[in-house]
Design an enzyme around this catalytic site. Structure first.
Site, PDB file in Angstrom:
ATOM      1  N   ASP A  16       0.832  -1.202   0.000  1.00 35.85           N
ATOM      2  CA  ASP A  16       0.000   0.000   0.000  1.00 35.85           C
ATOM      3  C   ASP A  16       0.874   1.262   0.000  1.00 35.85           C
ATOM      4  OD1 ASP A  16      -2.281   1.510   0.055  1.00 35.85           O
ATOM      5  OD2 ASP A  16      -2.763   1.123   2.152  1.00 35.85           O
ATOM      6  N   ASN A  64     -10.755  -2.959  -5.915  1.00 35.93           N
ATOM      7  CA  ASN A  64      -9.992  -1.944  -6.661  1.00 35.93           C
ATOM      8  C   ASN A  64     -10.653  -1.525  -7.981  1.00 35.93           C
ATOM      9  OD1 ASN A  64      -6.703  -3.147  -5.588  1.00 35.93           O
ATOM     10  ND2 ASN A  64      -7.942  -1.456  -4.787  1.00 35.93           N
TER      11      ASN A  64
HETATM   12  C1  FPP Z   1      -2.019   0.224  -3.238  1.00 34.23           C
HETATM   13  O1  FPP Z   1      -1.513   1.537  -3.198  1.00 34.23           O
HETATM   14  C2  FPP Z   1      -1.479  -0.463  -4.385  1.00 34.23           C
HETATM   15  C3  FPP Z   1      -2.205  -1.045  -5.376  1.00 34.23           C
HETATM   16  C4  FPP Z   1      -3.673  -1.079  -5.423  1.00 34.23           C
HETATM   17  C5  FPP Z   1      -1.553  -1.687  -6.511  1.00 34.23           C
HETATM   18  C6  FPP Z   1      -0.403  -2.581  -6.178  1.00 34.23           C
HETATM   19  C7  FPP Z   1       0.386  -2.703  -7.390  1.00 34.23           C
HETATM   20  C8  FPP Z   1       1.722  -2.635  -7.470  1.00 34.23           C
HETATM   21  C9  FPP Z   1       2.645  -2.569  -6.333  1.00 34.23           C
HETATM   22  C10 FPP Z   1       2.334  -2.563  -8.797  1.00 34.23           C
HETATM   23  C11 FPP Z   1       2.579  -3.729  -9.583  1.00 34.23           C
HETATM   24  C12 FPP Z   1       2.502  -5.077  -9.029  1.00 34.23           C
HETATM   25  C13 FPP Z   1       2.918  -6.145  -9.735  1.00 34.23           C
HETATM   26  C14 FPP Z   1       2.697  -7.500  -9.234  1.00 34.23           C
HETATM   27  C15 FPP Z   1       3.614  -5.973 -10.989  1.00 34.23           C
HETATM   28  P1  FPP Z   1      -2.545   2.727  -3.288  1.00 34.23           P
HETATM   29  O2  FPP Z   1      -2.708   3.074  -4.717  1.00 34.23           O
HETATM   30  O3  FPP Z   1      -3.819   2.339  -2.597  1.00 34.23           O
HETATM   31  O4  FPP Z   1      -1.814   3.859  -2.517  1.00 34.23           O
HETATM   32  P2  FPP Z   1      -2.480   5.017  -1.677  1.00 34.23           P
HETATM   33  O5  FPP Z   1      -3.194   4.385  -0.519  1.00 34.23           O
HETATM   34  O6  FPP Z   1      -1.309   5.836  -1.249  1.00 34.23           O
HETATM   35  O7  FPP Z   1      -3.406   5.746  -2.586  1.00 34.23           O
END
Ligand code: FPP
Length: 238
Positions: A16, A64
């Site tokens: 996250d 998501n």
């Molecule tokens: C949460 O951060 C992250 C995600 C929903 C996506 C996770 C994906 C990756 C780490 C990239 C690629 C993964 C692979 C396997 C290639 P957020 O967007 O919720 O962050 P925030 O809470 O700061 O908004």
């Protein structure tokens, strides 16, 4: 870490903080996801030296889809690009890749890449990397219950024999051990529908580091803290 300190065999991570990491730099959220994807690569590489045999990462949840269309489409592009670019090195590094989650809603081109990577790495014997994509714990348990009910209806399973050992055989994770440690980055202290059944006795670490800043050194520190914990699985220490 002492030689005898317990090491987690299976570590699961809620990655996250990509959005906030990008925002802090005045960049779009997808810039943060791309940085997060680069971090995934390093963390997978660090596993053998850290004694982690199973690594499960939460890449995209069943919730998501509620994000903007631009972000969802960008993430899907990123997953496809990641698989295309990393397949060969994951294979050469002896990583066995699996995906969990419901593939039905994913676009066929992505599902083909996922199937291909699973097949390509099926005989690898090193780190077991599981990527949760369109995954939700409740959705997984619901799908498992549906399959189990089907087996009962077909006369393949006697309901009187169903135990807490029978049920997990129907989960997406049926070939994996339960996670010993679940890490969530970015300071949020919730589990967001991740591995609900499997984490019954897991230890949790909620750390402030944003996912794109989660280096192998930070990973090693978290594992060192884990090794100081005492796991009792509901029993008492005598
Ligand atoms: C949460 O951060 C992250 C995600 C929903 C996506 C996770 C994906 C990756 C780490 C990239 C690629 C993964 C692979 C396997 C290639 P957020 O967007 O919720 O962050 P925030 O809470 O700061 O908004």
């Amino acid at each position: 870490m002492t030689k005898d300190a317990p090491q987690p065999r299976h570590v699961a991570i809620i990655m996250d903080g990509n959005g906030r990491w990008a925002q802090l730099r005045g960049r779009p959220r997808l810039f943060g996801h791309a940085a997060g994807a680069r971090r995934v690569k390093e963390i997978v590489r660090a596993c053998p030296a850290l004694g982690v045999s199973y690594l499960t990462i939460f890449a995209f949840s069943t919730e998501n889809w509620k994000r903007t269309q631009t972000e969802v489409a960008g993430l899907m592009r990123l997953f496809k690009r990641y698989i295309r670019r990393e397949a060969q090195s994951l294979f050469e590094e002896n990583v066995r890749v699996r995906f969990i989650g419901d593939r039905v809603r994913l676009e066929p081109a992505l599902v083909d890449l996922m199937d291909g990577l699973e097949l390509m790495t099926a005989n690898n014997t090193g780190t077991n990397l599981t990527i949760a994509l369109n995954y939700g714990g409740r959705d997984e348990v619901t799908r498992a219950a549906r399959r189990l009910a089907h087996d009962v209806a077909m006369g393949k399973l006697d309901p009187r024999t169903i135990s807490d050992e029978t049920f997990p055989r129907y989960l997406d994770t049926h070939v994996l051990p339960d996670p010993d440690l679940v890490i969530r980055t970015s300071g949020e202290a919730r589990i967001s529908n991740f591995l609900l059944w499997q984490s019954a006795y897991a230890e949790y670490e909620f750390i402030d580091t944003l996912w794109p800043d989660f280096t192998p050194a930070v990973f090693a520190e978290v594992l060192a803290r884990y090794s100081l914990r005492e796991r009792r699985f509901g029993a008492v220490t005598v």
